[in-house]
Design a protein around this motif. Structure first.
Motif, mmCIF file in Angstrom:
data_model
loop_
_atom_site.group_PDB
_atom_site.id
_atom_site.type_symbol
_atom_site.label_atom_id
_atom_site.label_comp_id
_atom_site.label_asym_id
_atom_site.label_seq_id
_atom_site.Cartn_x
_atom_site.Cartn_y
_atom_site.Cartn_z
ATOM 1 N N ARG A 1 0.826 -1.217 0.000
ATOM 2 C CA ARG A 1 0.000 0.000 0.000
ATOM 3 C C ARG A 1 0.848 1.249 0.000
ATOM 4 N N SER A 2 2.118 1.059 -0.235
ATOM 5 C CA SER A 2 2.980 2.235 -0.246
ATOM 6 C C SER A 2 3.179 2.715 -1.661
ATOM 7 N N ALA A 3 3.946 3.783 -1.795
ATOM 8 C CA ALA A 3 4.183 4.352 -3.118
ATOM 9 C C ALA A 3 5.398 3.746 -3.789
ATOM 10 N N ARG A 4 6.166 2.964 -3.019
ATOM 11 C CA ARG A 4 7.408 2.457 -3.655
ATOM 12 C C ARG A 4 7.200 1.004 -4.084
ATOM 13 N N ALA A 5 7.790 0.675 -5.160
ATOM 14 C CA ALA A 5 7.594 -0.671 -5.704
ATOM 15 C C ALA A 5 8.708 -1.617 -5.322
ATOM 16 N N ASP A 6 9.908 -1.046 -5.144
ATOM 17 C CA ASP A 6 11.045 -1.938 -4.931
ATOM 18 C C ASP A 6 11.295 -2.149 -3.448
ATOM 19 N N TRP A 7 11.270 -3.394 -3.085
ATOM 20 C CA TRP A 7 11.515 -3.768 -1.688
ATOM 21 C C TRP A 7 12.545 -4.867 -1.652
ATOM 22 N N LEU A 8 13.040 -5.084 -0.466
ATOM 23 C CA LEU A 8 13.997 -6.181 -0.279
ATOM 24 C C LEU A 8 13.431 -7.164 0.732
ATOM 25 N N LEU A 9 13.621 -8.449 0.443
ATOM 26 C CA LEU A 9 13.285 -9.453 1.432
ATOM 27 C C LEU A 9 14.599 -9.995 1.989
ATOM 28 N N SER B 1 20.398 -25.390 11.781
ATOM 29 C CA SER B 1 19.198 -24.995 12.514
ATOM 30 C C SER B 1 18.243 -24.252 11.571
ATOM 31 N N HIS B 2 16.967 -24.604 11.698
ATOM 32 C CA HIS B 2 15.963 -23.934 10.866
ATOM 33 C C HIS B 2 15.461 -22.685 11.560
ATOM 34 N N GLN B 3 16.130 -21.595 11.280
ATOM 35 C CA GLN B 3 15.662 -20.320 11.826
ATOM 36 C C GLN B 3 15.385 -19.403 10.650
ATOM 37 N N TYR B 4 14.200 -18.807 10.679
ATOM 38 C CA TYR B 4 13.840 -17.954 9.537
ATOM 39 C C TYR B 4 13.503 -16.537 9.987
ATOM 40 N N PRO B 5 14.495 -15.788 10.263
ATOM 41 C CA PRO B 5 14.215 -14.383 10.584
ATOM 42 C C PRO B 5 14.053 -13.593 9.280
ATOM 43 N N ILE B 6 12.805 -13.374 8.878
ATOM 44 C CA ILE B 6 12.517 -12.749 7.580
ATOM 45 C C ILE B 6 12.090 -11.313 7.789
ATOM 46 N N ARG B 7 12.635 -10.444 7.009
ATOM 47 C CA ARG B 7 12.239 -9.035 7.056
ATOM 48 C C ARG B 7 11.991 -8.564 5.638
ATOM 49 N N ILE B 8 11.051 -7.666 5.541
ATOM 50 C CA ILE B 8 10.876 -6.981 4.267
ATOM 51 C C ILE B 8 11.155 -5.522 4.531
ATOM 52 N N LEU B 9 12.023 -4.947 3.748
ATOM 53 C CA LEU B 9 12.361 -3.564 4.020
ATOM 54 C C LEU B 9 12.727 -2.825 2.741
#
Lengths: 647, 244
Positions: A104-112, A176-184
C-alpha cells in the motif's frame, strides 16, 4: 489449481486502490485452500517489517516441487510469539513458507532479507506480470551467485504500489531452521546495514586489538599463556565471522564446501586453544589432577571434532560441537572456582570473564527459546558477553603475569638472600681465619715469641730451645687445623696447652689448663678455645706469675656445653679482643647456623672471667664429613713431637 | 742517657735492657723497666728520661693512642713492636725510630745512634704531638712555619698565627723533623720553603725574612750553608742589601 495472482491493473494511487484492493485481495486469497492469515501490509509510514506470521509446510523428504507444495493440504499457519522468528531447530526436513505481501505504499522496490546466514539454500518464488520469478541464495552456493551480494540473504522484490503478491520460500538446511525474515525498503536496509557494519567493526576491532596485543606480549615475555589466548580469541572471532556470514563473503566466497564445515571445525579449533589457555592460566597441572585430565580429554574431543567435521555430515558435527561446548563451560567453570578457592588471585579475573561469557551465551539461548524478549542486549548478548569476557581475560593475563613475577622475584630474592648470607658467612669466616692466622703467625704471637727466644738464648739456652720446640708444635697444629671447619676437641685442647706453654715461658709464668668432663666425640671449629685462652692471658693474667684455665665439658640433650673460665679479668674492649670474638661467632655460625650460643662475661664473686659456648653434637653439623676425613692426618702431625719438650 | 723501657713481657724487657746496656755501655746512666702504662706515666712524671723504648701492644691496648701521648714528651721515643704494618704510621707521629721484633742488636744500635748523630733525618714525620689538658694533640707539620727555642721547651709557630709549646728541645726536634726544616740558628728551626729572602744587617747580622713577615736571625757560621741549601731548593732567594 494454480493460485497465481493475476496482474492487477488499477490506479497506483493508494487512496483509490485501498478499498478495492482489500476486497480483491480477500477474494483472490479466498481461493486458496485454508484461510490464509500470513500477510504483510507495506505502508508508506514504515519501511521495515518483520515477518512474524506465515504459513508453514513441512516437507520431510524434500521431494515436493513448487506445484506440489502449493497444492498441499498440509499448510498450517504459524504465528510467532514475542516477536521471535520461526525456529524449528535441527531438522532434516525441508520447510516451505508462504506469505502474502500487499503493497500500500508508493514504492515498488523492496527487499526481502533472511538474516540467518547459515541456511544452506533458500528458493524464493514470486508470480508477477513477467511470469514466475525464482531467486536462489544459500551458503551452500558460491557467494557470488547471490541475487544481492551481502552476508545475509537478500532478494529483490518488486510489487507495484497498490498490488499484492504471494511469496513462496523453500528452506533447505542441515543446520538450525531459523527464519528471521524481514521486508524492508532499500533506504531502511542501507541504514540498518550501516549500523550493523559499525557494530561489527567495533566488535571485531576489539578482538583484533586484543589479539595483536597479546601476541606482541607473547613475543616479549615468552609466556605461552599469551599465545594460547591469541589463538583462542582469533578462533572465537572467526566463529562469529562465520555465524555472521562475513567469513563466507570475505574469506572464502568461492568455497561453499568449506563454508559448510567451517563452523564445527572452527569451534573445535578455537575451544581447543581455549582449553589450553585455561589450563595454563589456572595451572591445573598443579591444581587438581582429575580436573587437568578432564581438560586434556576435552582438548582431545575438540581435535576429534575439528577433524571429523571435515568428513561427517554437518548435522552430526554441529550436534557434537554443542555437546562439547556445554561440557567445556562446565569444566572451565569448576576449574576456575577451584582455583579461586585455592587463593590464586588472577583466577578471579578468569572466573569473572567466563561467567560473563556464559551469561551472554545463556541470554542468547534464552532468547532463542523464547524466554527473553528481543532487545539490543539480547540480540547481541553473545557479542557483548564475549567482548567483555575477552577484555577481562586480557586483564587477568596481566594480573597473572604480575603475580607470577612478584612470586618469582620473592623466591629469587629469598634464594639469593640466603645464598648471599651463606657466602658472606663463609667469606667472613675464611677472612677471619686468615686474619687470625696472620695474627698468630705474624706480628704479636710469632714475633714476640721469637723475640723472647732470642733473649733467652743468651740467658738460658735450654729454656730457649724448649720454647722453640713448643712454638713449632703449636704452629704445626695451627697450620693443620685452621683450614678445617671442625676439629676434634682433643686437637683444640692440645693447641691450647701448647700455647700456654709458650706464653708461660715468655712471661715467666705458669699457665695451666684443667679439664673436666669427657672429650669424646665433641667437635668444635678450630681456634675457638685458643682465641679465648689468648684473650685471657693478654687481658687478665699478664702480670701474675700463675694462671689457671678451667675447661668443663658437658653433653646434655644433644647439645654440648663448653665452659672455659680463668681467674683473671678479661675484657673485650681492645680491638683484638673484639676481633677474636667476631672470629668465634663467625666460625660457630658457619658450622652450626643458628644453633649455637656464646657468652663471655665476668664471674660474679670470684675475680675471673667465664666463657660459655653451647653447640649441637658434632654428628649433626654440616661439616662433619670433611672434618673426620682429615682428622687422621691431624692426629699424626701433633703426635710425633718429642715428649721432652712438655713442661 | 736515662732510658725507660715500657714492655709487659718479662723476658723481652730483660733482654732489651741487656741489649741497651751492651750498646751504650757507659753512656747509659740508668735503665728502668715498667711493665704497664700507668707505671710508665708515673715514672715519667717523677724522673727525667731521655729515651723511651715503647712496646705498642701493651696488654692488648691500642698502641697508637699511647704513642700520641709519648711523642709529646721531651724525650725521644723508639717504638719496639712486633707489628711492622704500622711502622710508617708511627714515623708520622715523630718517633725517632721503629725497631721490629724480634729485636736484633745491630738494628737497635742504629736506632740508638740516631740519638747522638741525627744522621739520617726523619723525613716521614707528619705530626708533632703537643700536650694539652685534655690529652695529646697532633699538630700537622705542614702548618709549622718555624720553631723557636725557649727555656725548657720550644714554641711551635704555626701558619695560622697560633703557637704551641712542645716539650722537646730543638736538638731533639731536628732529629725527627723532615729535611726541609733547617736549624738556622741556635734558637731557631725554620721551614726553608717559608723563607722569602735573606738580608744582612749592620754588624754582620744575617737574617732570614719569612713570607709571613717574621724575621729570624741566622747563625753566622751556618749562613753560607743555609743559603746554599735554600738556593739549591729553588732558584735562589735574592740577597738584598739591608737597611743600615
Amino acid at each position: 489449481m494454480s493460485a497465481f495472482f493475476r496482474r492487477r491493473r488499477g490506479h497506483r494511487r493508494w487512496c483509490h486502490a485501498h478499498g478495492a484492493l482489500a476486497i480483491l485481495v480477500a477474494l483472490s486469497l479466498n481461493l486458496l485452500p485454508g484461510f490464509l492469515e500470513a500477510r504483510v501490509v507495506l505502508d508508506e509510514g514504515q519501511q521495515a517489517y518483520d515477518v512474524l506470521s506465515l504459513d508453514i509446510l513441512e516437507d520431510p523428504q524434500g521431494a515436493l516441487s513448487r506445484e506440489g507444495a502449493m497444492a498441499s493440504e498440509a499448510w498450517h499457519p504459524y504465528a510467532s510469539r514475542l516477536g521471535l522468528p520461526p525456529n524449528f531447530g535441527f531438522s532434516r526436513s525441508v520447510y516451505w513458507v508462504r506469505m502474502a505481501v500487499e503493497n500500500r505504499s508508493a514504492r515498488a522496490d523492496w527487499l526481502l532479507q533472511v538474516t540467518y546466514p547459515s541456511l544452506d539454500r533458500i528458493d524464493l518464488y514470486m508470480m508477477d506480470s513477467a511470469g514466475l520469478t525464482q531467486s536462489t541464495a544459500g551458503d551452500s552456493l558460491p557467494f557470488y551467485q547471490r541475487p544481492v551480494l551481502h552476508q545475509s540473504f537478500l532478494f529483490r522484490v518488486r510489487i507495484p504500489p497498490g498490488e499484492a503478491r504471494m511469496l513462496l520460500l523453500r528452506f533447505q538446511t542441515e543446520g538450525s531452521h531459523q527464519y528471521p525474515i524481514r521486508i524492508l525498503s532499500q533506504e531502511a536496509f542501507w541504514h540498518a546495514d550501516r549500523l550493523a557494519s559499525l557494530a561489527h567493526g567495533v566488535y571485531f576491532g576489539i578482538i583484533l586489538i586484543l589479539g595483536v596485543y597479546n601476541l606482541v606480549l607473547f613475543f616479549m615475555v615468552w609466556d605461552r599463556s599469551f599465545l594460547y589466548y591469541f589463538l583462542y580469541i582469533t578462533g572465537f572471532g572467526l566463529i562469529l565471522l562465520i555465524l555472521d556470514g562475513l567469513a563466507f563473503e570475505w574469506l572464502w566466497p568461492t568455497f561453499p564446501w568449506w563454508q559448510n564445515r567451517s563452523l564445527p571445525f572452527t569451534i573445535g579449533w578455537s575451544f581447543f586453544w581455549s582449553l589450553a589457555f585455561a589450563s595454563k592460566f589456572l595451572n591445573t597441572g598443579h591444581l587438581s589432577v582429575p580436573l587437568h585430565r578432564m581438560m586434556r580429554l576435552l582438548m582431545g574431543g575438540m581435535v576429534l571434532l575439528a577433524a571429523s567435521s571435515l568428513v561427517i555430515p554437518y548435522f552430526w558435527s554441529i550436534h557434537a560441537s554443542a555437546v562439547l561446548v556445554i561440557s567445556f563451560s562446565i569444566v572451565v567453570l569448576i576449574a576456575s572456582l577451584h582455583s579461586v578457592s585455592r587463593g590464586f588471585r588472577p583466577a578471579r579475573y578468569f572466573l569473572f570473564a567466563w561467567g560473563t561469557l556464559l551469561i551472554g551465551v545463556a541470554v542468547y539461548s534464552l532468547k532463542g527459546l523464547g524466554v527473553l524478549p528481543p532487545h539490543f542486549l539480547t540480540d547481541y548478548s553473545l557479542q557483548i558477553g564475549s567482548a567483555v569476557e575477552m577484555s577481562l581475560l586480557s586483564l587477568g593475563l596481566g594480573d597473572r603475569m604480575q603475580t607470577l613475577q612478584v612470586d618469582r622475584e620473592r623466591a629469587l630474592g629469598a634464594a639469593s638472600e640466603s645464598r648471599r648470607l651463606f657466602q658472606e658467612a663463609e667469606l667472613r669466616s675464611s677472612r677471619l681465619e686468615l686474619e687470625l692466622l696472620k695474627k698468630n703467625i705474624e706480628p704479636h704471637f710469632l714475633m714476640n715469641t721469637l723475640n723472647a727466644t732470642l733473649f733467652l738464648l743468651q740467658e738460658d739456652p735450654a729454656t730457649a730451645a724448649a720454647l722453640l720446640g713448643s712454638l713449632a708444635a703449636e704452629l704445626r697444629i695451627l697450620l693443620n687445623v685452621s683450614g678445617r671447619p671442625l676439629i676434634s676437641i682433643e686437637e683444640e685442647v692440645e693447641l691450647c696447652r701448647r700455647h700456654l706453654i709458650v706464653m708461660g715461658m715468655r712471661h715467666e709464668a705458669r699457665y695451666e689448663m684443667e679439664l673436666s668432663g669427657s672429650m669424646e666425640g665433641i667437635k668444635v671449629p678450630p681456634l675457638i678455645l685458643h682465641t679465648l685462652i689468648e684473650n685471657g692471658i693478654t687481658h687478665g693474667l699478664q702480670h701474675r706469675g700463675f694462671g689457671v684455665f678451667r675447661l668443663q665439658l658437658r653433653q646434655t640433650d644433644g647439645m654440648v656445653e663448653i665452659d672455659l673460665e680463668n681467674d683473671g679479668m678479661s675484657g673485650s674492649s681492645s680491638r683484638e679482643g673484639g676481633l677474636g670474638f667476631r672470629y668465634i661467632s663467625a666460625r660457630l655460625e658457619e658450622a652450626y647456623p643458628g644453633r649455637w650460643t656464646f657468652r663471655s662475661e665476668p664471674l660474679p664473686l670470684k675475680r675471673g672471667w667465664k666463657n660459655r659456648i653451647v653447640i649441637p653434637e658434632g654428628s649433626v653439623s654440616r661439616a662433619g664429613g670433611a672434618a673426620s676425613k682429615q682428622e687422621g692426618s691431624g692426629r699424626n702431625a701433633w703426635n710425633i713431637e718429642p715428649k721432652e719438650h712438655d713442661v | 742517657m736515662r732510658v725507660l723501657i715500657v714492655e709487659d713481657e718479662a723476658v723481652a724487657a730483660r733482654g732489651l735492657e741487656r741489649m741497651v746496656r751492651d750498646i751504650l755501655e757507659r753512656r747509659v746512666q740508668s735503665v728502668r723497666i715498667e711493665r704497664s702504662l700507668e707505671g710508665a706515666r708515673a715514672h715519667l712524671t717523677d724522673q727525667p728520661v731521655d729515651l723511651v723504648l715503647l712496646d705498642l701492644n701493651l696488654n692488648g691496648q691500642d698502641g697508637f693512642s699511647i704513642l700520641q701521648e709519648f711523642v709529646a714528651g721531651v724525650f725521644h721515643t723508639i717504638v719496639v713492636s712486633a707489628n711492622t704494618g704500622r711502622a710508617l704510621e708511627a714515623f708520622e707521629y715523630g718517633v725517632l725510630d721503629f725497631v721490629p721484633k724480634p729485636v736484633m742488636k745491630d738494628r737497635m744500635q742504629r736506632a740508638l745512634m740516631r740519638m747522638q748523630n741525627g744522621g739520617e733525618r726523619g723525613g716521614l714525620t707528619k705530626f708533632l704531638s703537643v700536650r694539652r689538658e685534655e690529652g695529646a694533640v697532633l699538630i700537622p707539620i705542614d702548618k709549622l712555619v718555624f720553631v723557636e727555642g725557649a727555656d725548657n721547651d720550644v714554641i711551635l709557630h704555626l701558619s695560622d698565627g697560633r703557637t704551641e709549646r712542645h716539650r722537646k728541645t730543638l736538638d731533639a726536634l731536628e732529629k725527627i723533623l723532615p729535611a726541609k726544616f733547617l736549624r738556622i740558628h741556635r734558637s731557631y728551626i725554620v721551614d726553608l720553603e717559608q723563607i722569602d729572602h735573606f738580608r744582612v744587617r749592620a754588624g754582620g747580622r744575617h737574617e732570614a725574612v719569612l713570607r709571613s713577615g717574621d724575621v729570624l736571625p741566622v747563625g753566622r757560621s751556618r749562613y753560607g750553608e743555609i743559603r746554599a741549601m735554600v738556593a739549591d731548593a729553588r732558584s735562589g732567594a735574592a740577597e738584598r742589601p739591608a737597611e743600615i
